[in-house]
Scaffold this motif. Structure first.
Motif, PDB file in Angstrom:
ATOM      1  N   UNK A  11       0.828  -1.207   0.000  1.00  0.00           N
ATOM      2  CA  UNK A  11       0.000   0.000   0.000  1.00  0.00           C
ATOM      3  C   UNK A  11       0.859   1.251   0.000  1.00  0.00           C
ATOM      4  N   UNK A  12       1.908   1.237   0.837  1.00  0.00           N
ATOM      5  CA  UNK A  12       2.782   2.422   0.832  1.00  0.00           C
ATOM      6  C   UNK A  12       3.453   2.564  -0.531  1.00  0.00           C
ATOM      7  N   UNK A  14       2.207   1.726  -3.388  1.00  0.00           N
ATOM      8  CA  UNK A  14       1.218   2.303  -4.307  1.00  0.00           C
ATOM      9  C   UNK A  14       1.043   3.786  -4.014  1.00  0.00           C
ATOM     10  N   UNK A  15       1.042   4.140  -2.711  1.00  0.00           N
ATOM     11  CA  UNK A  15       0.929   5.557  -2.351  1.00  0.00           C
ATOM     12  C   UNK A  15       2.078   6.355  -2.976  1.00  0.00           C
ATOM     13  N   UNK A  16       3.315   5.840  -2.859  1.00  0.00           N
ATOM     14  CA  UNK A  16       4.467   6.545  -3.425  1.00  0.00           C
ATOM     15  C   UNK A  16       4.334   6.654  -4.938  1.00  0.00           C
ATOM     16  N   UNK A  18       1.636   6.798  -6.627  1.00  0.00           N
ATOM     17  CA  UNK A  18       0.619   7.797  -6.969  1.00  0.00           C
ATOM     18  C   UNK A  18       1.143   9.211  -6.714  1.00  0.00           C
TER      19      UNK A  18
ATOM     20  N   UNK B  11       9.270   2.981   5.658  1.00  0.00           N
ATOM     21  CA  UNK B  11       8.227   3.268   4.665  1.00  0.00           C
ATOM     22  C   UNK B  11       7.478   4.541   5.017  1.00  0.00           C
ATOM     23  N   UNK B  18       8.082  11.968   0.359  1.00  0.00           N
ATOM     24  CA  UNK B  18       7.409  12.154  -0.930  1.00  0.00           C
ATOM     25  C   UNK B  18       6.409  13.302  -0.854  1.00  0.00           C
ATOM     26  N   UNK B  96      -5.474  10.378  -9.828  1.00  0.00           N
ATOM     27  CA  UNK B  96      -4.525   9.653  -8.985  1.00  0.00           C
ATOM     28  C   UNK B  96      -5.257   8.779  -7.975  1.00  0.00           C
ATOM     29  N   UNK B 103      -5.419   0.048  -7.853  1.00  0.00           N
ATOM     30  CA  UNK B 103      -4.224  -0.746  -7.552  1.00  0.00           C
ATOM     31  C   UNK B 103      -4.337  -1.390  -6.172  1.00  0.00           C
ATOM     32  N   UNK B 104      -4.866  -0.643  -5.195  1.00  0.00           N
ATOM     33  CA  UNK B 104      -5.024  -1.216  -3.844  1.00  0.00           C
ATOM     34  C   UNK B 104      -5.986  -2.403  -3.902  1.00  0.00           C
TER      35      UNK B 104
END
Lengths: 118, 191, 139
Positions: A11-12, A14-16, A18, B11, B18, B96, B103-104
């Motif tokens: 999930x992280x 995918x977050x990055x 995005x 993470x 980011x 986005x 994707x999730x």
């Protein structure tokens, strides 16, 4: 709870991904766009390595007495991808330098305006 | 257990970095943050047992690409990103979020992180790990796969790096022609 | 540039160590983490450090760009010619087993040569890119 811990990595990642994607499509500055692409790229690397990781495994260097190793295949793919990635990033940055020299700006809007005014 | 904690903390740091990169407008700060981002991801690769990858990422991502980006802002003399205000953030944000949600949804089927029984671990990897020493005598499986089992692939990668080098040379390698010199040339041609 | 005494002294001390480490990573890549890609990048970073501290002209005196261009193509050629050598020794392209008396020795030799080619190309290309970018700012 277990499910969250076992999928947190993805999930992280995918977050990055995005975040990188958002920078690429919403920002006009070309250097920032390239950084967004790089963030996207690093998160793709993280995804591959996460898939190759094995809980309790060792780094894939054969040692006596170790039975469980991580998957070496994603490591190989990503290792070469990182070096190719920096070479292509350099190419993109070189293009930015040339765009600045001929247009006098690296903002996407101003480049479009310049093109339309011709 | 400690692995998982380090993993989660790194993470989280990556995600924070980011977000900081998105919000900043000073390009120099963004580039330094990107160096930090690369270095954090190198640490994460070590935690996930990918020592070769971490090595490369630390040298390339945090080293060379940061230097190249700083060289670019020195050449373009652009310090800050301009916010023209014309861009509405809602459309890209919607794109986005939808992509991310898809994707999730896709990850729900993926085997748990670090599962030794996952399909990815059962295909060719056991062969490489078992046969590396008998076939090549090289204990580092990554090197054996890189140079021997998948040697053809690596040849292609080397050629890509070489081609990128040539392309950079063609684009910015030569002497810079001044705009005034070009104008003079054109005037000469006209007369 | 002339006043950075600490930078100059420390980098003069560090650069040989970095080059030594690059060579270690290059030739010890079979047994520990490392290999041609990493070694090439580490080697080029030592020259980049030299160029950052002592100026581009001094760095180009050590490794002229003409030599870099030859080296970049030489590395890729070494890689490809190992493959051709294995064809002439009776194997498939890039099958190193036929290069020496025993397959394992052949594989070892092949991997060493191929990694050398990778290292040479990567370090030369990284330096070419860096020199192009920095040389562009010259008046």
């Amino acid at each position: 709870m277990d499910f969250i811990f076992s999928h947190y990595n993805y999930w992280i990642t995918i977050f990055l991904m995005m975040v990188g994607f958002y920078i690429v499509i919403s920002r006009g500055n070309l250097i920032k766009k390239i950084i967004g692409l790089n963030i996207f790229q690093v998160s793709a690397f993280l995804l591959y390595i996460s898939i190759g990781a094995v809980q309790g495994g060792a780094a894939p260097i054969i040692t006596e007495g170790v039975e469980l190793y991580s998957n070496p295949l994603p490591h190989v793919l990503i290792l070469t991808a990182i070096v190719v990635g920096v070479a292509t990033t350099a190419l993109a940055l070189a293009l930015v330098v040339r765009i600045k020299e001929s247009y006098g700006t690296i903002e996407e809007d101003e480049i479009h305006e310049h093109d339309h005014s011709l | 257990m400690i692995d998982i904690v380090i993993n989660i903390v790194l993470l989280a740091f990556l995600a924070i970095t980011a977000i900081a990169i998105v919000r900043m407008t000073n390009l120099f700060a963004i580039i330094m943050l990107f160096g930090i981002f690369s270095f954090l991801s190198a640490g994460l690769f070590v935690v996930m047992d990918a020592v070769d990858v971490a090595f490369t990422e630390a040298a390339v991502g945090a080293g060379i690409s940061t230097v190249l980006m700083i060289a670019t802002i020195a050449l373009t003399k652009v310090q800050k990103e301009k916010h023209t205000g014309k861009h509405r953030p809602w459309l890209p944000l919607a794109v986005v979020i939808i992509t991310g949600a898809t994707l999730v949804y896709g990850t729900l089927d993926i085997p748990a992180f670090g599962d030794p029984e996952a399909p990815a671990q059962k295909h060719v990897a056991p062969y490489y790990i078992k046969q590396s020493i008998p076939d090549t005598g090289v204990p580092n499986v990554v090197t054996a796969v890189l140079a021997s089992y998948r040697g053809f692939d690596t040849l292609g990668e080397v050629v890509v790096v070489f081609t990128a080098g040539i392309a950079v040379l063609l684009l910015i390698g030569g002497k810079r022609t001044k705009q005034s010199a070009i104008k003079k040339e054109r005037e000469k041609d006209d007369t | 540039m002339t006043h950075n005494l600490i930078l100059r002294v420390i980098s003069k001390f560090l650069i040989p160590l970095i080059i030594l480490f690059a060579l270690y990573v290059q030739f010890h890549g079979d047994f520990g983490p490392g290999g041609g890609f990493q070694a090439g990048v580490i080697f080029s970073s030592s020259i980049i450090l030299y160029a950052l501290v002592f100026g581009l002209d001094a760095a180009e005196k050590i490794i002229p760009t003409a030599i870099l261009r030859i080296l970049a193509s030489l590395g890729a050629l070494i890689y490809a010619s190992v493959g051709i050598a294995s064809i002439f020794s009776g194997g498939n392209y890039l099958n190193y087993s036929v290069l020496a008396d025993t397959p394992v020795a052949g594989q070892h030799l092949g991997i060493l040569l191929v990694e050398l080619g990778v290292g040479i190309t990567v370090s030369a290309v990284m330096l070419i890119i860096f020199f192009s970018f920095v040389g562009r700012s010259r008046p």
